[in-house]
Scaffold this active site. Structure first.
Site, PDB file in Angstrom:
ATOM      1  CD  GLU A 429      20.739  33.777 -24.736  1.00 56.71           C
ATOM      2  OE1 GLU A 429      20.158  34.573 -23.994  1.00 56.71           O
ATOM      3  OE2 GLU A 429      21.457  32.848 -24.314  1.00 56.71           O
ATOM      4  CB  CYS A 500      12.556  31.854 -21.549  1.00 55.53           C
ATOM      5  SG  CYS A 500      14.196  31.976 -22.247  1.00 55.53           S
TER       6      CYS A 500
HETATM    7  C1  PEP Z   1      17.394  36.223 -22.210  1.00 58.54           C
HETATM    8  O1  PEP Z   1      18.493  36.630 -22.604  1.00 58.54           O
HETATM    9  O2  PEP Z   1      16.310  36.636 -22.658  1.00 58.54           O
HETATM   10  C2  PEP Z   1      17.311  35.182 -21.164  1.00 58.54           C
HETATM   11  C3  PEP Z   1      16.182  34.598 -20.866  1.00 58.54           C
HETATM   12  O3  PEP Z   1      18.440  34.909 -20.470  1.00 58.54           O
HETATM   13  P1  PEP Z   1      19.090  35.894 -19.383  1.00 58.54           P
HETATM   14  O4  PEP Z   1      18.133  37.013 -19.139  1.00 58.54           O
HETATM   15  O5  PEP Z   1      19.346  35.087 -18.174  1.00 58.54           O
HETATM   16  O6  PEP Z   1      20.332  36.318 -20.070  1.00 58.54           O
HETATM   17 MG    MG Z   2      20.258  35.524 -22.086  1.00 57.71          MG
END
Ligand code: PEP
Ligand code: MG
Length: 540
Positions: A429, A500
């Site tokens: 990410e 995700c």
């Molecule tokens: C994302 O950054 O895509 C992720 C799934 O985590 P979050 O949205 O909780 O930061």
């Molecule tokens: Mg994230």
């Protein structure tokens, strides 16, 4: 009839009465009373009502989130029985001849300051509890705001803005839709709405002072329209659409129990993103093939102290057992940025998204990390748990994480506590993680691409910043190329890749992700069957 437009963040139509969530920091009016005993009676009635609300919240949170989240409501009930707190309020009413809500407000301020001035951190945290409970009592006495949220009838929540910790406390069984004046479409509050499958519109330019509780409203989570006092024609139209949406959902149910496989035989693992136990139930209802992302930090939100190892263990064990052998990927806590818990005592930062958060806290404060790891490792005996690490930027971080995991395992061995060695994945990410994904793939068992943060960091756009939403483009070529690159690098090492972030549920991109070779998509439970339909009708 008045119509406003905001940004739709979760599809669906809802019609129902408004429940306003006003931030209750407003001045409490001081009124002179001539019958202080009657005022004390009023206070006692409010006290009983507050306890009943807290009991309802306790029971619900216990069921949905577990003992960890529920503990806060038990603590608040105890404050309502605290003799010195009650005596202070009685005295204020009798001595100053003031209304009960004013006496509560002054008492709350007094006790909150007393606790805040103490050296002991756990005492300091009590200040927030006292403020919270005083606001609840004032809300009941002045018949405003949050007190209505535990209403018995379904409602449409209208608020200025909602934090993730406020969102987790809403009575979801009665919640028909969410409308906020502020907030970002990429925030965790928007993500929560999608996970709960509640129609939601944010950034609607409403004047909350001009709206009464219980005003009828139609919320269109497809177009972003919010219509107050709808006329009969619009009401009838909205009701028809609610019915149609339900029929569409029912049609999709035929896909339950079917494989997520393309026409030419490529299988995709289709999983759910969850925040708590009740999301897991909805994941099962929608036939999720596993949990692709359990955002464990939600166990840390809406409370005044760290969840204990035992509380966490019970939550992870419950998810693993509910999923009965299906893969459950639990991400270690990603506290920081918009997901704040006061008891972490994080400094105010100019750029919290680029700050002390997630794995950085875990590496700097390994005690916090180890408590979570122990709970996770113990829970591995009750199902198929994998661990996922957020915000990774280097191989050194991953190596250090593995060392801490090893140390924790040795400690468990020494204590004779059983665990299984879990698969361990890293979140892709950050652009750095993508660029070194060839090296990371040698270390990790799998990748999970967090497209939300990947978009934020690649395009240099704060995902919380409402003004930048038009620039926040997860379809940007740079993002799609990064996903492709990370996928290829993982496959070269024989590792699998999931997505995700919210992009995984973008139906316009499902085919492209399958063609790229992505192995798993993890999405809000309500999106699972829609994506299965697309995959079953395509050649991959
Ligand atoms: C994302 O950054 O895509 C992720 C799934 O985590 P979050 O949205 O909780 O930061
Ligand atoms: Mg994230």
């Amino acid at each position: 009839m008045m119509q406003f437009f905001g940004k739709p963040v979760c599809q669906g139509i809802a019609i129902g009465p408004v429940a306003l969530l006003k931030k209750q920091e407003n001045q409490v009016p001081r009124r002179q009373v001539c019958d202080p005993e009657a005022e004390i009676e009023k206070f006692h009635a409010a006290n009983i009502q507050a306890k009943a609300q807290l009991q309802t919240l306790y029971d619900k949170t216990l069921k949905e989130v577990g003992a960890s989240g529920a503990a806060i409501f038990e603590a608040h009930q105890m404050i309502l029985e605290d003799e010195s707190f009650l005596a202070f309020i009685h005295n204020a009413i009798r001595a100053d001849l003031v209304n009960a809500s004013y006496a509560v407000s002054k008492t709350g301020e007094h006790f909150a300051k007393m606790f805040a001035d103490m050296d002991d951190d756990s005492m300091k945290d009590k200040a927030a509890d006292i403020k919270d409970i005083s606001q609840r009592l004032i809300g009941i006495l002045e018949k405003s705001g949050e007190a209505e949220l535990s209403a018995t009838d379904p409602f449409i929540l209208v608020a200025d803005d909602l934090s993730p910790s406020e969102t987790v406390q809403i009575d979801k069984e009665k919640l028909l839709a969410i409308v906020t004046v502020h907030g970002s479409v990429n925030s965790h509050t928007a993500i929560l709405a999608r996970t709960m499958n509640i129609p939601a519109v944010i950034g609607a330019p409403l004047n909350l002072d001009a709206i009464q509780d219980k005003t009828m409203v139609v919320v269109d989570g497809f177009t972003g329209s919010v219509t107050l006092d709808p006329d009969e024609k619009l009401c009838a139209h909205a009701k028809k659409r609610v019915k149609e949406e339900l029929e569409k959902e029912n049609l999709l149910k035929e896909l339950k129990g079917k494989e997520t496989v393309t026409r030419n035989g490529r299988t995709i693992h289709l999983c759910a993103n969850v925040h708590n136990i009740s999301d897991v139930e909805s994941a099962l209802e929608n036939d999720a093939e596993g949990i692709g992302l359990f955002r464990s930090e939600f166990l840390y939100l809406g409370r005044n102290d760290f969840p204990t190892e035992e509380e966490q263990f019970q939550a992870y064990k419950q998810v693993a057992q509910l999923m009965a052998g299906k893969n459950v990927i639990i991400r270690t806590m990603d506290i920081g940025a918009d997901k704040q818990a006061d008891y972490f005592h994080l400094d105010r930062e100019a750029n919290p998204a680029l700050g002390y958060r997630a794995i950085r806290i875990c590496l700097k404060q390994p005690d916090i990390f180890k408590t979570q790891l122990r709970a996770l490792l113990r829970a591995t005996c009750f199902g198929n748990i994998s661990i996922l690490y957020p915000m990774i930027t280097s191989t050194e971080e991953v190596k250090r994480i593995f060392e801490i995991v090893k140390e924790t395992q040795t400690e468990l061995d020494q204590a004779g506590i059983a665990y299984r060695h879990p698969l361990q994945g890293v979140m892709i990410e950050t652009p750095a993680a993508v660029m070194i994904s060839d090296d990371l793939a040698k270390l990790a068992d799998f990748f999970s691409i967090g497209a939300n943060d990947l978009t934020q960091y690649t395009l240099a756009i704060d995902r919380q910043n409402q003004r930048l939403e038009d620039f926040f483009n997860p379809h940007h070529k740079a993002i799609l190329r990064m996903i492709q690159m990370a996928t290829q690098n993982a496959h070269k090492q024989g590792k699998w890749v999931g997505i995700c972030g919210e992009l995984a549920a973008d139906l316009e991109l499902t085919k492209e992700f399958v063609h790229m070779g992505v192995d798993e998509l993890s999405v809000a439970p309500s999106k699972i069957l829609k994506i299965r339909k697309i995959i079953r009708e395509m050649n991959g």
